[in-house]
Enzyme design. Structure first.
Site, short mmCIF file in Angstrom:
data_model
loop_
_atom_site.label_atom_id
_atom_site.label_comp_id
_atom_site.label_asym_id
_atom_site.label_seq_id
_atom_site.Cartn_x
_atom_site.Cartn_y
_atom_site.Cartn_z
N HIS A 308 -61.80 -23.89 38.65
CA HIS A 308 -61.52 -25.32 38.47
C HIS A 308 -60.71 -25.84 39.64
O HIS A 308 -59.88 -25.12 40.20
CB HIS A 308 -60.75 -25.54 37.16
CG HIS A 308 -60.74 -26.97 36.71
ND1 HIS A 308 -59.82 -27.89 37.19
CD2 HIS A 308 -61.53 -27.65 35.85
CE1 HIS A 308 -60.05 -29.06 36.62
NE2 HIS A 308 -61.07 -28.94 35.81
N ASP A 366 -66.54 -26.37 31.06
CA ASP A 366 -67.95 -26.71 31.23
C ASP A 366 -68.87 -25.53 30.86
O ASP A 366 -69.97 -25.74 30.38
CB ASP A 366 -68.23 -27.12 32.68
CG ASP A 366 -67.47 -28.37 33.08
OD1 ASP A 366 -67.54 -29.35 32.33
OD2 ASP A 366 -66.79 -28.36 34.12
#
Length: 432
Positions: A308, A366
């Site tokens: 991330h 995600d």
């Protein structure tokens, strides 16, 4: 503000700039560079704005190193366990957790606005049947300003409140209508006897010719996903909403801009890319080969859904959603799906691989959200739309915070110009 200051000196001219340091309640301090150009005649250079605090906010706090996410000071872990999406929406918009009565009134106000004007609903017929749902949602949200122009005074607190309720209520209806248009099925009207997420699932999957029963596990999973996606500080789409809104544009235009920014595969479209990656890998036997490709800098293959931009530790949302992912796959009886089996095996192998662990490339939100959406029957083209529904709450909260700030200024980033210097125009007949 503190007494601490940085002093910068231009040795060529002996000009000096005093840059005060500002402290937040938690997190890194910031250096106020507002006098830098006036005192030294220079700008800062920060591509991607990764080191620039463009605004002051009281909504969401992230500590990427510690893996911390707070909504108005409340840890996301506590909200995910004990709260609901509607309660989190109230919290983000109004700063505090509601009483039971306040939550009932807020939920009632949202339900009041769930239907779309029939003329607006017919707008969908102008789109091609295979138009991407995000394209439809962005366009329809922007067009709402043509229907509600009587309550769009951005400096009127009551108008801002009506807008907030209206967009949060209608975005699921718009999203479901986009999905139904893609299928060629009749639009399904909202049911105000259902909670927010159950109503969303009903509008997505019900048809007029037979009864539809909302699966409580699917509704629970969707509510959790919406909580986790509701806000994430000054991300690309939120910054886009703020930038568009800083011009004084109507709020529907600002939210539409956020929807468009979210569409990118590096932002809200990442969960869609995860499923595409899993299909590319194909089988569990291929995992080692693709992990080697992900480690190879000359390879174009990327391990989607890992790592991330902000979190340098495990994404706190991923820790929460991982448990729900396994619960959904088990309870909905779809754990034998090869794609889901592949995802769980990839997660297991990557979490034990020294290359990914040492670089803290853990599965992020995600990775799991795409698997959950797919398991409850939501098509891949709708993944980012679902993200947009949840993030609308955060966008509205940030837009309201910005508009109510008396010191608000239009956003205007600067640049380092590296183009041609001044030159004279040559008549076309004299050019070689």
């Amino acid at each position: 503000m503190t007494d601490k200051k940085f002093e910068l000196v231009d040795r060529a001219t002996e000009r000096k700039a005093q840059l005060p340091v500002r402290n937040g309640t938690i997190g890194p301090s910031v250096v106020d560079i507002s006098a830098l150009n006036k005192d030294l005649g220079v700008f800062t250079f920060d591509p991607g704005f990764g080191l620039t605090a463009a605004t002051e906010s009281r909504i969401t706090y992230i500590d990427g190193d510690a893996g911390t996410l707070l909504y108005r000071g409340f840890p996301i872990e506590q909200l995910a366990e004990k709260s609901s999406f509607m309660e989190c929406a109230y919290l983000l918009l109004l700063s505090e957790l509601p009483s039971r009565k306040q939550l009932e009134e807020f939920t009632s106000n949202i339900r009041y606005h769930t239907m779309l004007n029939e003329t607006l609903l017919r707008f969908f017929n102008g789109f091609h049947h295979n138009a991407h749902p995000m394209a439809m949602v962005s366009a329809v949200v922007a067009s709402m300003s043509a229907f509600y122009h009587d309550t769009m005074d951005i400096y009127n607190p009551r108008h801002r409140e009506i807008f907030a309720h209206r967009i949060i209520a209608k975005i699921p209806t718009i999203a479901a209508a986009a999905h139904k248009h893609s299928l060629g099925q009749p639009f399904v009207y909202p049911r105000n006897d259902l909670d927010y997420c159950s109503n969303m699932l009903h509008m997505l999957f019900a048809v007029p010719c037979e009864p539809y029963q909302v699966d409580p596990i699917a509704s629970q999973a969707l509510d959790l996903l919406f909580i986790l996606h509701a806000d994430h500080e000054q991300n690309a789409s939120t910054s886009t909403v703020r930038l568009a809104g800083s011009t004084g544009a109507n709020p529907y235009a600002a939210i539409s801009a956020g929807v468009s920014a979210l569409w990118g595969p590096a932002h809200g479209g990442a969960n869609e890319a995860v499923l595409a990656m899993l299909e590319q890998i194909g089988t569990v036997d291929n995992i080692p080969k693709y992990l080697d490709m992900a480690k190879d800098k000359s390879s174009h293959f990327r391990l989607m859904g890992f790592g991330h931009r902000v979190y340098k530790n495990f994404d706190p949302r991923a820790k929460i959603i991982r448990e729900m992912c396994h619960k959904v796959l088990a309870r909905l009886g779809r754990s034998d799906n090869p794609l889901f089996e592949l995802a769980l095996r990839l997660e297991e192998i990557a979490l034990k691989d020294e290359y990914f662990v040492s670089r803290k490339l853990y599965p992020n939100v995600d990775f799991y959200s795409g698997v959950i959406y797919s398991a409850i029957g939501i098509p891949r083209s709708m993944f980012t739309v679902m993200f947009a529904i949840a993030r609308t709450v955060g966008w509205v909260a940030h837009w309201q915070e910005m508009i109510s700030d008396p010191g608000m200024r239009i956003g205007r980033p600067r640049q380092l110009y590296t183009g041609a210097t001044k030159r004279d125009y040559t008549e076309i007949t004299k050019r070689s």
